[in-house]
Design an enzyme around this catalytic site. Structure first.
Site: not given
Length: 269
Positions: A2, A117
């Site tokens: 992340c 992402e």
């Protein structure tokens, strides 16, 4: 992993959603492109302290607080390590000196609209990265499991710069589940609302069964509630920060975005 996420809900709304008291102050603004070293909102639960500074063991207080993203261990000589410690692997955090103590006694939640992402792709013209945004379909907050730490400088020059010390946080990550694994093999450790109390419990250490079971990847049923959508590569540049970053690309626009990415590889995360 992340490395970027979105956090735009007002503190008052997050306080209601997480059953917490807002202690964020006045510096909280909507952020569609949260990046490492920024101030971020966390949810923590601690025992209040009495007039002598001793914890009141029969009470807890859950609060929203602002801390810096990028964990600085308490034993660090300076805060520069924080930029490299934005994530902690849930599988190994209990064994790592930088995260071990925080996992045992300083767990938190990081509320998010969702996270970004990047999917790596090989094309005929080169390697590219297509950004995706993952969020709950019903608009409820993603609760990312986190670890926080307090650092106080010992050097006089740093003490002048950080007179109150520094509170920092890392996001725990785990193996990606279901369709999320098609984008990246890692994802934030997302906790179901039914698990928030156990994770935040200040009296449960890292060996407590209620805590250790939460270090596993989330259930498929939780991931099934999520939406995964391709978004513009404008999110690659942290200076871009607006609701347009969350807009889904049309299927016919994805290839065009990948071609633009080839021309701007220097801005990729």
């Amino acid at each position: 992993m992340c490395g970027r996420y979105s956090s735009t809900k007002a503190p008052a709304d997050l306080a209601d959603e997480f059953r917490a008291v807002d202690a964020t102050g006045d510096d909280t603004v909507p952020d569609f492109n949260v990046a490492p070293t920024k101030q971020v909102t966390t949810v923590v639960e601690r025992h209040p302290r009495d007039d002598d500074g001793e914890p009141v063991r029969d009470r807890t207080e859950r609060t929203l607080r602002r801390v810096r993203w990028g964990l600085v261990p308490s034993w660090s000589k300076d805060p520069s390590s924080g930029a490299r410690m934005i994530n902690a692997r849930s599988e190994t955090a209990a064994d790592k000196p930088a995260f071990r103590r925080a996992l045992s006694s300083r767990r938190c939640l990081l509320p998010a609209d969702g996270w970004y992402e990047w999917q790596r792709r090989d094309t005929d013209t080169g390697k590219t990265k297509q950004p995706y945004f993952t969020c709950f379909q019903d608009g409820s907050s993603i609760a990312m499991a986190g670890l926080w730490e307090y650092w106080k400088p010992k050097d006089e020059k740093l003490l002048a710069e950080y007179p109150d010390g520094l509170v920092t946080v890392a996001v725990l990550t785990t193996e990606a589940v279901g369709p999320l694994a098609d984008v990246h093999d890692r994802m934030p450790l997302v906790l179901d609302p039914g698990d928030w109390d156990a994770w935040l419990d200040p009296d449960a250490d890292s060996t407590a069964p209620a805590v250790t079971r939460l270090l596993a990847p989330p259930a498929a049923a939780l991931v099934d509630r999520m939406e995964l959508r391709p978004v513009s590569n404008r999110v690659n540049n942290v200076r871009n920060n607006g609701p347009e970053l969350l807009e889904a690309l049309r299927p016919e626009d994805v290839d065009e975005a990948l071609q633009l990415d080839l021309l701007n590889t220097g801005t990729n995360p």
